[in-house]
Scaffold this motif. Structure first.
Motif, PDB file in Angstrom:
ATOM      1  N   CYS A  18     -42.089  16.204-104.926  1.00  4.13           N
ATOM      2  CA  CYS A  18     -41.592  15.322-105.974  1.00  4.13           C
ATOM      3  C   CYS A  18     -40.140  15.687-106.270  1.00  4.13           C
ATOM      4  CB  CYS A  18     -42.435  15.462-107.228  1.00  4.13           C
ATOM      5  SG  CYS A  18     -41.941  14.339-108.531  1.00  4.13           S
ATOM      6  N   GLY A  19     -39.250  14.840-105.853  1.00  4.45           N
ATOM      7  CA  GLY A  19     -37.840  15.108-106.067  1.00  4.45           C
ATOM      8  C   GLY A  19     -37.182  15.889-104.965  1.00  4.45           C
ATOM      9  N   ILE A  20     -37.904  16.177-103.867  1.00  2.00           N
ATOM     10  CA  ILE A  20     -37.316  17.007-102.811  1.00  2.00           C
ATOM     11  C   ILE A  20     -37.151  16.193-101.554  1.00  2.00           C
ATOM     12  CG2 ILE A  20     -37.607  19.056-101.377  1.00  2.00           C
ATOM     13  CD1 ILE A  20     -39.242  20.277-103.552  1.00  2.00           C
ATOM     14  N   GLY A  21     -35.918  16.159-101.063  1.00  3.36           N
ATOM     15  CA  GLY A  21     -35.614  15.708 -99.710  1.00  3.36           C
ATOM     16  C   GLY A  21     -36.214  14.383 -99.319  1.00  3.36           C
ATOM     17  N   LEU A  22     -36.544  14.312 -98.042  1.00  6.51           N
ATOM     18  CA  LEU A  22     -36.951  13.059 -97.425  1.00  6.51           C
ATOM     19  C   LEU A  22     -38.270  12.559 -97.979  1.00  6.51           C
ATOM     20  CD1 LEU A  22     -36.089  11.024 -95.342  1.00  6.51           C
ATOM     21  CD2 LEU A  22     -37.281  12.371 -93.612  1.00  6.51           C
ATOM     22  N   GLU A 203     -31.732   5.098 -84.179  1.00  6.65           N
ATOM     23  CA  GLU A 203     -31.971   6.390 -84.842  1.00  6.65           C
ATOM     24  C   GLU A 203     -32.963   6.238 -85.982  1.00  6.65           C
ATOM     25  OE1 GLU A 203     -29.434   9.705 -87.401  1.00  6.65           O
ATOM     26  OE2 GLU A 203     -28.377   8.344 -86.048  1.00  6.65           O
ATOM     27  N   GLN A 204     -32.814   5.192 -86.777  1.00  2.00           N
ATOM     28  CA  GLN A 204     -33.736   4.958 -87.896  1.00  2.00           C
ATOM     29  C   GLN A 204     -35.135   4.589 -87.384  1.00  2.00           C
ATOM     30  OE1 GLN A 204     -30.610   3.691 -87.727  1.00  2.00           O
ATOM     31  NE2 GLN A 204     -29.735   5.029 -89.289  1.00  2.00           N
ATOM     32  N   PHE A 205     -35.177   3.815 -86.315  1.00  4.91           N
ATOM     33  CA  PHE A 205     -36.470   3.426 -85.743  1.00  4.91           C
ATOM     34  C   PHE A 205     -37.223   4.642 -85.211  1.00  4.91           C
ATOM     35  CE2 PHE A 205     -38.929   2.193 -81.933  1.00  4.91           C
ATOM     36  CZ  PHE A 205     -39.859   1.359 -82.527  1.00  4.91           C
ATOM     37  N   LEU A 206     -36.523   5.528 -84.515  1.00  2.54           N
ATOM     38  CA  LEU A 206     -37.167   6.723 -83.957  1.00  2.54           C
ATOM     39  C   LEU A 206     -37.666   7.650 -85.060  1.00  2.54           C
ATOM     40  CD1 LEU A 206     -34.716   7.490 -81.008  1.00  2.54           C
ATOM     41  CD2 LEU A 206     -37.042   6.554 -80.860  1.00  2.54           C
ATOM     42  N   LEU A 207     -36.900   7.761 -86.134  1.00  5.78           N
ATOM     43  CA  LEU A 207     -37.358   8.584 -87.258  1.00  5.78           C
ATOM     44  C   LEU A 207     -38.605   7.984 -87.880  1.00  5.78           C
ATOM     45  CD1 LEU A 207     -36.999  10.927 -89.215  1.00  5.78           C
ATOM     46  CD2 LEU A 207     -35.392   9.513 -90.526  1.00  5.78           C
ATOM     47  N   ILE A 233     -34.857  12.854 -83.005  1.00  4.63           N
ATOM     48  CA  ILE A 233     -34.261  12.573 -84.309  1.00  4.63           C
ATOM     49  C   ILE A 233     -33.133  13.574 -84.535  1.00  4.63           C
ATOM     50  CG2 ILE A 233     -36.381  11.601 -85.272  1.00  4.63           C
ATOM     51  CD1 ILE A 233     -36.937  14.239 -86.646  1.00  4.63           C
ATOM     52  N   SER A 234     -32.334  13.352 -85.554  1.00  3.35           N
ATOM     53  CA  SER A 234     -31.152  14.187 -85.768  1.00  3.35           C
ATOM     54  C   SER A 234     -31.539  15.599 -86.205  1.00  3.35           C
ATOM     55  CB  SER A 234     -30.262  13.561 -86.840  1.00  3.35           C
ATOM     56  OG  SER A 234     -30.859  13.678 -88.120  1.00  3.35           O
ATOM     57  N   TYR A 235     -30.595  16.516 -86.034  1.00  2.00           N
ATOM     58  CA  TYR A 235     -30.795  17.914 -86.438  1.00  2.00           C
ATOM     59  C   TYR A 235     -31.087  17.985 -87.934  1.00  2.00           C
ATOM     60  CZ  TYR A 235     -29.933  22.960 -86.542  1.00  2.00           C
ATOM     61  OH  TYR A 235     -30.064  24.323 -86.703  1.00  2.00           O
ATOM     62  N   LEU A 236     -30.367  17.207 -88.729  1.00  5.53           N
ATOM     63  CA  LEU A 236     -30.565  17.212 -90.176  1.00  5.53           C
ATOM     64  C   LEU A 236     -31.959  16.717 -90.537  1.00  5.53           C
ATOM     65  CD1 LEU A 236     -29.480  17.596 -93.043  1.00  5.53           C
ATOM     66  CD2 LEU A 236     -28.512  15.282 -92.897  1.00  5.53           C
ATOM     67  N   ASP A 237     -32.403  15.642 -89.894  1.00  4.76           N
ATOM     68  CA  ASP A 237     -33.742  15.124 -90.186  1.00  4.76           C
ATOM     69  C   ASP A 237     -34.815  16.130 -89.762  1.00  4.76           C
ATOM     70  OD1 ASP A 237     -33.067  12.690 -91.371  1.00  4.76           O
ATOM     71  OD2 ASP A 237     -32.793  11.722 -89.445  1.00  4.76           O
ATOM     72  N   LYS A 240     -35.064  18.729 -92.495  1.00  2.98           N
ATOM     73  CA  LYS A 240     -35.768  18.219 -93.671  1.00  2.98           C
ATOM     74  C   LYS A 240     -37.271  18.185 -93.438  1.00  2.98           C
ATOM     75  CE  LYS A 240     -32.059  15.205 -95.368  1.00  2.98           C
ATOM     76  NZ  LYS A 240     -31.641  13.790 -95.581  1.00  2.98           N
ATOM     77  N   MET A 241     -37.681  17.671 -92.283  1.00  3.80           N
ATOM     78  CA  MET A 241     -39.106  17.542 -92.031  1.00  3.80           C
ATOM     79  C   MET A 241     -39.770  18.898 -91.801  1.00  3.80           C
ATOM     80  SD  MET A 241     -39.408  14.442 -92.604  1.00  3.80           S
ATOM     81  CE  MET A 241     -41.170  14.356 -92.326  1.00  3.80           C
ATOM     82  N   LEU A 242     -39.070  19.839 -91.190  1.00  5.39           N
ATOM     83  CA  LEU A 242     -39.619  21.181 -91.017  1.00  5.39           C
ATOM     84  C   LEU A 242     -39.853  21.837 -92.369  1.00  5.39           C
ATOM     85  CD1 LEU A 242     -37.454  22.398 -87.999  1.00  5.39           C
ATOM     86  CD2 LEU A 242     -39.910  21.924 -87.974  1.00  5.39           C
ATOM     87  N   THR A 243     -38.958  21.590 -93.303  1.00  7.51           N
ATOM     88  CA  THR A 243     -39.141  22.118 -94.663  1.00  7.51           C
ATOM     89  C   THR A 243     -40.390  21.522 -95.294  1.00  7.51           C
ATOM     90  OG1 THR A 243     -36.769  22.422 -94.961  1.00  7.51           O
ATOM     91  CG2 THR A 243     -38.097  22.280 -96.949  1.00  7.51           C
ATOM     92  N   LEU A 244     -40.585  20.216 -95.142  1.00  2.73           N
ATOM     93  CA  LEU A 244     -41.758  19.552 -95.726  1.00  2.73           C
ATOM     94  C   LEU A 244     -43.060  20.043 -95.079  1.00  2.73           C
ATOM     95  CD1 LEU A 244     -40.293  15.959 -95.959  1.00  2.73           C
ATOM     96  CD2 LEU A 244     -40.739  17.515 -97.845  1.00  2.73           C
TER      97      LEU A 244
END
Length: 594
Positions: A18-22, A203-207, A233-237, A240-244
């Motif tokens: 809740c309130g975090i990242g992606l 890029e958006q479709f692959l994510l 997907i991008s390094y940044l994405d 984010k997803m690894l954190t989640l």
């Protein structure tokens, strides 16, 4: 099926973040807070929905018909009833006018729900106009209002919606396009992929596709991590997803099995450009001292891999406890490679109280830590603040020579003349009687006033080589003519060949070989063999055809032989020449030396 999986993932992620990242962004995209009926078909005009179920239904005579009055209604249900009655049978142009007038109403808590309804209704009739009006609202509203438009437009005309949203800047571009992917119902995955490629939103479709796949393995960390590492997907994405994924993992299984978690991360990630860092950080943050304790009982390979991330998190939370790691020389000796990053993390953590903490560091680390603290301050504060800190540290008997050099290097890029004046008056405060910091200043001065830079350099001791540094700086910047002008002023040294070696080397690299060869006559006879040998590598590397063509035109047979021998020596290591070319070069070497 894809949408069900994605929504399953969203429910999982939003419960964690809740309130975090992606995760938070996605939850807002898929589950907007209003209850607009997003499945409504397109309409030319708006029809008032039934309000029979409203417990606070009012008589029609008591319902306001003025937008300002409607916005002032306290009860949401009353406001909705009044708004829908006002919108009854309105076309897109009329709703746009109402929405435009709503943008001029003084902001209040009641205005936002009214705006959302107006945007939702306009989006069902003229979504392009609704998108145009979004940017006139308060910036804090853009995210939710964009979701409204993307959902409605995606249901009505997904191709047109995606083309319009593809023209937006990030983060709105990615947010809106993925919302359309989620809610549109007329295009299959293949059609979406083709359309995404044609309008540059692949890029958006692959994510979006990745997030759907992740929903199926979110509770299996090894599979979820593997999927993320392999995802296009991008390094940044990925971060984010690894954190989640890690947050989900910790919520489900706790942190009692730290060793098992770190082992799994080490096995799955290997040395994947530091992608494991967000995972280790999340594992660490709840109890960094315990994680560090567990880490020290693991293999040295794992310690070396993860110690930097774990220590950084620990230092940020409790620098006074983390200092024990830096004080343990045995541990630091084992992890020498991470010594710099650990000290950097600790210095950053105690930045505001550095002087109070510096004595906690081992003596061997103080010079490096002081330099780091001074560099931090130099980037963000006026020079006088840095000089004051240096004076205070020096008055305590601490070594600030290296830190002063680093500070001047930063300072001279901000205020060159002020730094130069200070250095000339305070050379004793830097290493080697200020020659290091003066060298940095003169290299910067050479860019704007090379003559003055050379004049000051020649006033310094010959062994400082600052006159050489000035010319070399100009050569590195491609200022060959300026370098040639100053080269005759450079003092000779027994241990250093003529400056013309370096000038000629740089000229050859720039393709100015005729000028480079012409410098041979400026070089003493005893240095000429070395001069010609020095030209071979840059010439052979940049233009071997030119070298072969010029070889027969070199001034004497002896020079040609020296040059040819050096060419063959370089060819043995790097194979620049064909067999035929190498045979040609050998013809310039006398038989008795072949």
């Amino acid at each position: 099926m894809m949408k069900m999986k994605r929504k399953q993932l969203i429910l999982t992620l939003t419960s964690l973040t809740c309130g975090i990242g992606l995760g938070f962004l996605i939850s807002l995209i898929l589950f907007p807070k209003n209850d607009t009926n997003v499945q409504s078909p397109p309409q030319e005009t708006t029809t008032v929905p039934s309000v029979a179920v409203e417990t606070d239904r009012q008589d029609s005579d008591s319902v306001p018909t003025n937008l300002v009055e409607i916005v002032q209604l306290e009860k949401v249900t009353e406001q909705r009833i009044a708004l829908y009655q006002l919108l009854e049978n309105k076309n897109g142009e009329q709703i746009a006018e109402l929405l435009g007038s709503a943008l001029t109403v003084d902001s209040s808590e009641n205005l936002y729900p009214a705006q959302r309804i107006l945007f939702a209704e306009l989006a069902r009739i003229e979504p392009a106009k609704a998108l145009e009006l979004i940017w006139e609202t308060e910036r804090a509203r853009w995210r939710t209002l964009l979701d409204e438009i993307a959902i409605h437009w995606g249901l009505i005309a997904p191709k047109e919606a995606l083309k319009a949203f593809a023209a937006l800047k990030e983060p709105w571009r990615g947010r809106a396009t993925r919302t359309v992917f989620d809610h549109q119902q007329s295009l299959n995955e293949t059609e979406l992929a083709e359309l995404a490629g044609s309008i540059d939103i692949t890029e958006q479709f692959l994510l979006w596709k990745y997030e759907i796949e992740l929903a199926g393995v979110i509770d299996e960390p090894r599979k979820a991590f593997d999927l993320t590492l392999q995802a296009d997907i991008s390094y940044l994405d990925k971060s984010k997803m690894l954190t989640l994924i890690t947050n989900r993992w910790i919520e489900r299984t706790g942190t009692d099995d730290i060793s098992a978690k770190l082992n799994l991360v080490f096995e799955v990630f290997g040395d994947t450009r530091g992608l494991w860092a967000p995972v280790v950080t999340e594992i660490t943050k709840n109890n960094p001292s315990f994680v560090w304790e567990q880490l020290t009982a693991m293999s040295l390979e794992i310690q070396k891999r993860f110690s930097g991330s774990i220590f950084r998190e620990w230092a940020a939370i409790d620098p006074n406890a983390a200092i024990q790691v830096l004080q343990n020389r045995e541990i630091m000796a084992q992890m020498e490679f991470y010594r710099y990053s650990c000290i950097r993390s600790w210095v950053d953590a105690v930045a505001d109280e550095f002087q109070e903490h510096i004595e906690l560091l081992p003596e061997a680390d103080k010079i490096l830590a002081i330099r780091m603290a001074v560099e931090n301050l130099a980037h963000s504060s006026p020079p006088n603040d840095v000089l004051e800190l240096l004076d205070q540290l020096k008055s305590r008997g601490l070594n600030t020579l290296e830190a002063t050099d680093s500070f001047v290097k930063i300072w001279c890029r901000k205020d060159l003349l002020a730094a130069l004046e200070w250095v000339l008056q305070n050379k004793e405060q830097g290493r080697y009687d200020g020659q290091y910091m003066l060298g940095d200043v003169l290299e910067q001065l050479a860019l704007s006033d090379p003559e003055r830079a050379m004049k000051i350099a020649l006033e310094q001791p010959e062994e400082s080589s600052l006159d050489v540094n000035v010319v070399m700086k100009l050569l590195r910047l491609g200022e060959f003519d300026k370098a040639l002008t100053l080269a005759p002023k450079v003092r000779k040294k027994r241990w250093y060949g003529s400056i013309y070696h370096n000038v000629a080397y740089s000229l050859v690299g720039a393709g100015r070989t005729d000028e480079a060869l012409a410098l041979a006559e400026k070089v003493e006879e005893s240095e000429r063999t070395r001069f010609y040998q020095n030209l071979v590598f840059p010439w052979l590397y940049s233009d071997p055809d030119s070298l072969l063509e010029q070889l027969s035109h070199l001034e004497t047979a002896e020079v040609r032989a020296i040059f040819a021998a050096e060419v063959l020596k370089n060819h043995e290591n790097f194979h620049y020449l064909t067999e035929k070319e190498s045979e040609f070069v050998r013809t310039f070497i006398p038989d008795d030396t072949n």
